[in-house]
Design a protein around this motif. Structure first.
Motif, PDB file in Angstrom:
ATOM      1  N   LEU A   1       4.244   7.655  -7.483  1.00  0.00           N
ATOM      2  CA  LEU A   1       5.184   8.685  -7.048  1.00  0.00           C
ATOM      3  C   LEU A   1       6.314   7.992  -6.309  1.00  0.00           C
ATOM      4  O   LEU A   1       6.128   7.463  -5.215  1.00  0.00           O
ATOM      5  CB  LEU A   1       4.475   9.698  -6.143  1.00  0.00           C
ATOM      6  N   ILE A   2       7.498   7.996  -6.883  1.00  0.00           N
ATOM      7  CA  ILE A   2       8.632   7.281  -6.307  1.00  0.00           C
ATOM      8  C   ILE A   2       9.388   8.167  -5.320  1.00  0.00           C
ATOM      9  O   ILE A   2       9.757   7.739  -4.238  1.00  0.00           O
ATOM     10  CB  ILE A   2       9.575   6.765  -7.406  1.00  0.00           C
ATOM     11  N   TYR A   3       9.636   9.406  -5.686  1.00  0.00           N
ATOM     12  CA  TYR A   3      10.216  10.335  -4.722  1.00  0.00           C
ATOM     13  C   TYR A   3       9.912  11.765  -5.124  1.00  0.00           C
ATOM     14  O   TYR A   3       9.594  12.078  -6.267  1.00  0.00           O
ATOM     15  CB  TYR A   3      11.725  10.116  -4.543  1.00  0.00           C
ATOM     16  N   ARG A   4       9.985  12.607  -4.127  1.00  0.00           N
ATOM     17  CA  ARG A   4       9.800  14.038  -4.334  1.00  0.00           C
ATOM     18  C   ARG A   4      10.701  14.765  -3.347  1.00  0.00           C
ATOM     19  O   ARG A   4      10.654  14.514  -2.152  1.00  0.00           O
ATOM     20  CB  ARG A   4       8.345  14.422  -4.071  1.00  0.00           C
ATOM     21  N   ASN A   5      11.558  15.624  -3.854  1.00  0.00           N
ATOM     22  CA  ASN A   5      12.407  16.418  -2.975  1.00  0.00           C
ATOM     23  C   ASN A   5      12.412  17.861  -3.464  1.00  0.00           C
ATOM     24  O   ASN A   5      11.607  18.232  -4.321  1.00  0.00           O
ATOM     25  CB  ASN A   5      13.825  15.831  -2.917  1.00  0.00           C
TER      26      ASN A   5
ATOM     27  N   GLY B   1       7.422   3.873  -3.607  1.00  0.00           N
ATOM     28  CA  GLY B   1       6.776   5.179  -3.621  1.00  0.00           C
ATOM     29  C   GLY B   1       5.835   5.415  -2.463  1.00  0.00           C
ATOM     30  O   GLY B   1       5.042   6.364  -2.485  1.00  0.00           O
ATOM     31  N   HIS B   2       5.921   4.599  -1.410  1.00  0.00           N
ATOM     32  CA  HIS B   2       4.975   4.723  -0.298  1.00  0.00           C
ATOM     33  C   HIS B   2       5.359   5.873   0.631  1.00  0.00           C
ATOM     34  O   HIS B   2       6.491   5.963   1.098  1.00  0.00           O
ATOM     35  CB  HIS B   2       4.932   3.420   0.497  1.00  0.00           C
ATOM     36  N   ALA B   3       4.399   6.767   0.886  1.00  0.00           N
ATOM     37  CA  ALA B   3       4.527   7.845   1.878  1.00  0.00           C
ATOM     38  C   ALA B   3       5.736   8.742   1.634  1.00  0.00           C
ATOM     39  O   ALA B   3       6.294   9.316   2.570  1.00  0.00           O
ATOM     40  CB  ALA B   3       4.595   7.259   3.292  1.00  0.00           C
ATOM     41  N   VAL B   4       6.110   8.919   0.368  1.00  0.00           N
ATOM     42  CA  VAL B   4       7.331   9.668   0.098  1.00  0.00           C
ATOM     43  C   VAL B   4       7.206  11.163   0.407  1.00  0.00           C
ATOM     44  O   VAL B   4       8.208  11.841   0.597  1.00  0.00           O
ATOM     45  CB  VAL B   4       7.776   9.484  -1.374  1.00  0.00           C
ATOM     46  N   SER B   5       5.982  11.673   0.462  1.00  0.00           N
ATOM     47  CA  SER B   5       5.812  13.106   0.703  1.00  0.00           C
ATOM     48  C   SER B   5       5.376  13.424   2.128  1.00  0.00           C
ATOM     49  O   SER B   5       5.124  14.575   2.461  1.00  0.00           O
ATOM     50  CB  SER B   5       4.793  13.685  -0.286  1.00  0.00           C
ATOM     51  N   ILE B   6       5.267  12.409   2.991  1.00  0.00           N
ATOM     52  CA  ILE B   6       4.791  12.624   4.359  1.00  0.00           C
ATOM     53  C   ILE B   6       5.952  13.060   5.243  1.00  0.00           C
ATOM     54  O   ILE B   6       6.994  12.405   5.293  1.00  0.00           O
ATOM     55  CB  ILE B   6       4.147  11.352   4.942  1.00  0.00           C
TER      56      ILE B   6
END
Length: 863
Positions: free
Chosen positions: A790-794, A208-213
């Motif tokens: 937070l594992i992923y966000r799309n 979940g690292h930096a998934v929204s950057i």
């Protein structure tokens, strides 16, 4: 006085260089006073052991009077340090009035300075939230004016960091990590057309690292002294902390790796980068990170390996022998090391080689500068760890010797600079295009890059036709890359038609890779190719796969998999059977200095995964055509075996994700034929963990510390190991090569932290949380919420792992239902994990942690 005497010497060596005939084979010797191992002829001094009430120092600069200005990372403030001389001891005084905006980070209050610079009659201060200009307006030697020049986005330890003076002395350079996104309204030398640019569907980091950057992230900006003018000059870094400029006026930084990625094909080691105008270094989240050979990016000067970069500085003004004065000194926090980087000219850029200059254990270096006296000064600390100030001096007699200059390729650098002058403006028009065009075909990668960016800055209508009529293959390829980045879907067929005319087999490797990248960008940015185009592109590329070169094979596989080429599966599985696992040649002695993840990498090196084959499985996971039953059996069998290999915390998660995606794209009839290969992979079974004997104690930091008023001795190793499992530590943390991955590796805590620090982390886990392990609080529009990693966000959904013991157990919600996402100040680690243990069990657990898993550690020795 000693300090004044050093200052006089340093002023003399500006005019002449001296040497003790230092050699590159000078051995490392251990300093008897500090325990630091450093090059022969140098001496290390511990100048100041920072008391806890003054914090843990992470930023430093020298003021015009030769005094240090330093800062705690958290809330202990800013200090001025007058260095000692033969008569006067060191003096440390707090500086009042400095702006401080506290940020909750677990139970810590962070917000101290991350970078300082004295320039333009001012002290510039960088914090997580802003760039400040601090001045002494009345000459009383106290700062009394504090001006916020620009608010910055808080990115925890991946925020803006250090600031230096520009090569012309007229401005400032500021460097930031990838969480501290560029402020709104800042101009850029790069055209503002940033995208992920991943041809195949990218996978988010499995931790979940930096998934929204998103890009642009990790940047360098040029700033006017009054802070009114900002221009982003480079981006695509992960987390560089500092900058340095060489004698030729070229800018360099030292970028970080993501240790979670170790073992994967998208792992990018810590690396020294030459920061040229409008440069793009390709950091993207998860598996979307650009390969260093991508034609639309800039590659590193030198890949160093695992670590945590901090301070960097050239030795030009050091009172060191000339052999060291032209070196770039770079610091690593994790492995307690300072390297020297020897630069050699490579076209208009550079390549480099590294040597160890010094190391210690623990020696978590946070900042480093060459002082006005010519000596090196560095700080250790960070994250509330014990903090110290050291000085490095050269003590051997010196003889005169000329310094080394890198001027052979100055003509090429001048050409690059001339092209870079067109960056950031479209005013050059036809003249700029005419000047730059031929250099799209230059042999030098950095010059090609500078020429393309100069052209991209001009109006598309002025150069679109020129790309489509270009006859030189290299200029056509790089022109097509530019057109794909700026054109519309109506150009897709015309660009593809021109690229299909190029004879792939006649290109050199560098141009083959560029052509494949040009195709990728066309497919991503312009329009998906038609069925007819797909067939003709496959006909152009397929005869050359497999090639003799691994990088070409990697990109041919990527493009042919995207096109669903009929033969790509059979060719790739045959290739996988013959591909040799690449040797990972990281410095074993260095890795042994940090068990946090050094030991994990050592274990990976002894059980190395085949990262090239991982790339192939990643490419094939959604391919539909050409599968035989044997291919499927080999594919899934290979992935299952690879799960047994070593790697970073996200490694196994990525392999599972590739495997699951491939399963999801299996036709129903195929699933039955390979069902025996598709079972779940075992995890830590909490029900089988041992239970402490007790009786239970409601442990606090203070009550537990009473057990450790003297260092642990005569403890039981096996019982300590048992308690590591009984407290469920093993479910989330790696230790001595085993355990879970959702929390930090604990193998080196004994080397880096005191027993009190360890107990704070256990008893009050929310007091300090690394952003790599931080949970998020998601508020939904209906007022409900989610909590977890937070594992992923799309664009479609968001997925959160609420259970630290099983990151495969996800809670998902449609993306349109999300109101906001905030970093949580509550650690996912539960409190009270040791409360079932009695005194003796807790003593054994702490001894086990302090030992790093070494049965021969003094904690287990009987008196």
């Amino acid at each position: 006085m000693k300090i004044l005497r050093y200052s006089l010497i340093s002023s003399i060596v500006v005019g002449a260089c001296f040497s003790c005939h230092a050699r590159d084979d000078a051995k490392l010797v251990k300093d008897p006073d500090t325990g630091i191992s450093l090059r022969e002829g140098f001496d290390a001094e511990l100048l100041y052991d920072i008391p806890k009430e003054q914090g843990s120092w992470v930023a430093m600069t020298f003021d015009p009077k030769g005094r240090l200005v330093v800062s705690d990372q958290d809330d202990k403030g800013v200090y001025r340090v007058t260095l000692p001389d033969d008569i006067t001891p060191i003096k440390v005084e707090p500086l009042k009035g400095f702006p401080y905006q506290p940020i909750n980070w677990g139970k810590r209050k962070v917000g101290g300075a991350l970078g300082f610079l004295h320039a333009f009659d001012s002290l510039y201060m960088v914090t997580m939230t802003g760039l400040y200009r601090c001045q002494d307006t009345d000459g009383d030697d106290s700062y009394d004016k504090f001006e916020l020049l620009r608010k910055l986005r808080m990115g925890y330890e991946h925020s803006a960091h250090n600031i230096i003076k520009t090569e012309d002395g007229k401005g400032l350079y500021l460097v930031s990590g990838n969480y501290g996104t560029i402020p709104k309204g800042v101009d850029s030398l790069q055209p503002p057309v940033w995208q992920k640019d991943s041809l195949l569907e990218a996978m988010p980091d499995q931790m979940g690292h930096a998934v929204s950057i998103k890009a642009p992230a990790g940047w360098v900006s040029r700033i006017s002294p009054d802070g009114s003018e900002w221009t982003m000059i480079a981006s695509g870094f992960r987390n560089p902390v500092d900058l340095a400029i060489n004698r030729e006026g070229e800018l360099f930084t030292f970028d970080s790796d993501l240790e979670f990625d170790v073992g994967s094909p998208w792992y990018r080691p810590t690396r020294v980068c030459h920061v040229t105008s409008a440069s793009e270094f390709g950091w993207r989240s998860g598996s979307a990170k650009w390969r260093e050979y991508f034609a639309d990016s800039n590659g590193p000067v030198l890949n160093i390996g695992p670590g945590s970069p901090t301070g960097v500085s050239f030795g030009h003004h050091a009172h060191f022998p000339p052999y060291y004065q032209d070196k770039l000194f770079v610091c690593d926090w994790t492995f307690g090391t300072i390297y020297t980087i020897t630069l050699e000219e490579d076209g208009s850029s550079y390549t480099g080689t590294k040597e160890e200059f010094l190391h210690g254990n623990p020696l978590n270096i946070t900042a480093m500068r060459i002082g006005p006296d010519g000596n090196m000064y560095f700080l250790t600390g960070g994250r509330n760890t014990d903090s110290k100030l050291y000085r490095i001096r050269y003590t051997h007699p010196m003889q005169e010797e000329p310094s080394r200059q890198l001027t052979r390729n100055q003509g090429l650098r001048d050409l690059r600079h001339a092209l870079e002058a067109f960056h950031g403006s479209n005013k050059g028009g036809e003249e700029t295009i005419n000047t730059a065009w031929k250099h799209l075909g230059h042999d030098d990668r950095s010059i090609r890059y500078a020429a393309r960016l100069a052209i991209e800055r001009q109006d598309l209508a002025l150069w679109q036709k020129r790309v489509l009529t270009e006859e030189n293959p290299r200029q056509l390829i790089y022109g097509a890359i530019a057109l794909a980045r700026h054109g519309g879907p109506e150009l897709s067929a015309r660009v593809i038609a021109r690229l299909k005319e190029i004879s792939f087999g006649k290109l050199v490797v560098e141009d083959q890779l560029a052509l494949l990248r040009a195709y990728s960008l066309c497919f991503i940015r312009l329009e998906k190719p038609s069925a007819t185009e797909v067939t003709s592109i496959i006909s152009q590329l397929d005869p050359h796969y497999p090639a003799k070169e691994d990088r070409v094979n990697a990109e041919l596989c990527r493009v042919l998999s995207y096109l669903d080429a009929p033969s790509v599966v059979a060719k790739t599985t045959r290739l996988m059977k013959s591909t040799q696992t690449a040797t990972v040649a990281y410095d074993k002695k260095m890795l042994e200095r940090s068990e946090k993840y050094g030991q994990e990498i050592l274990k990976m090196m002894s059980n190395t995964p085949n990262s090239q084959n991982i790339h192939y499985t990643y490419c094939l996971r959604q391919v539909q055509n050409g599968w035989s039953l044997d291919d499927r059996k080999y594919y899934f069998g290979w992935l299952n075996e690879t799960l047994k290999k070593g790697g970073g915390k996200s490694f196994a998660g990525y392999i599972r994700a590739i495997r699951q995606d491939a399963i999801d794209h299996l036709p129903p009839e195929a699933k039955a034929s390979v069902s025996w290969l598709l079972g779940d992979i075992a995890r830590v079974d909490l029900s089988k963990l041992p239970i402490p004997e007790g009786p239970a104690v409601n442990w606090t930091i203070d009550t537990a510390m009473k057990l450790f008023e003297s260092p642990p001795r005569g403890r039981d190793f096996e019982n300590g190991k048992k308690m590591f499992s009984a407290g469920r530590c093993v479910a989330c943390h790696r230790f001595s090569g085993s355990g879970g991955y959702s929390g930090p590796d604990l193998g080196s805590v004994g080397n880096r932290y005191s027993i009190r620090d360890i107990l704070v982390a256990i008893c009050e886990p929310s007091q300090s949380i690394s952003e790599q392990y931080q949970a998020s609080t998601i508020t939904l529009k209906d007022g409900s919420g989610l909590y977890g990693r937070l594992i992923y966000r799309n664009n479609k959904e968001i997925a959160v792992a609420p259970n630290p013991f099983n990151f495969g157990d996800l809670q998902k919600k449609p993306a349109h239902l999300v109101e906001k996402i905030e970093p949580s100040q509550m650690s996912m680690m539960p409190a009270g994990t040791i409360n079932a243990m009695n005194d003796e069990e807790l003593k054994d657990l702490i001894a086990y942690l302090v030992s790093g898993g070494n049965k021969k550690h003094e904690a287990f020795q009987r008196k």
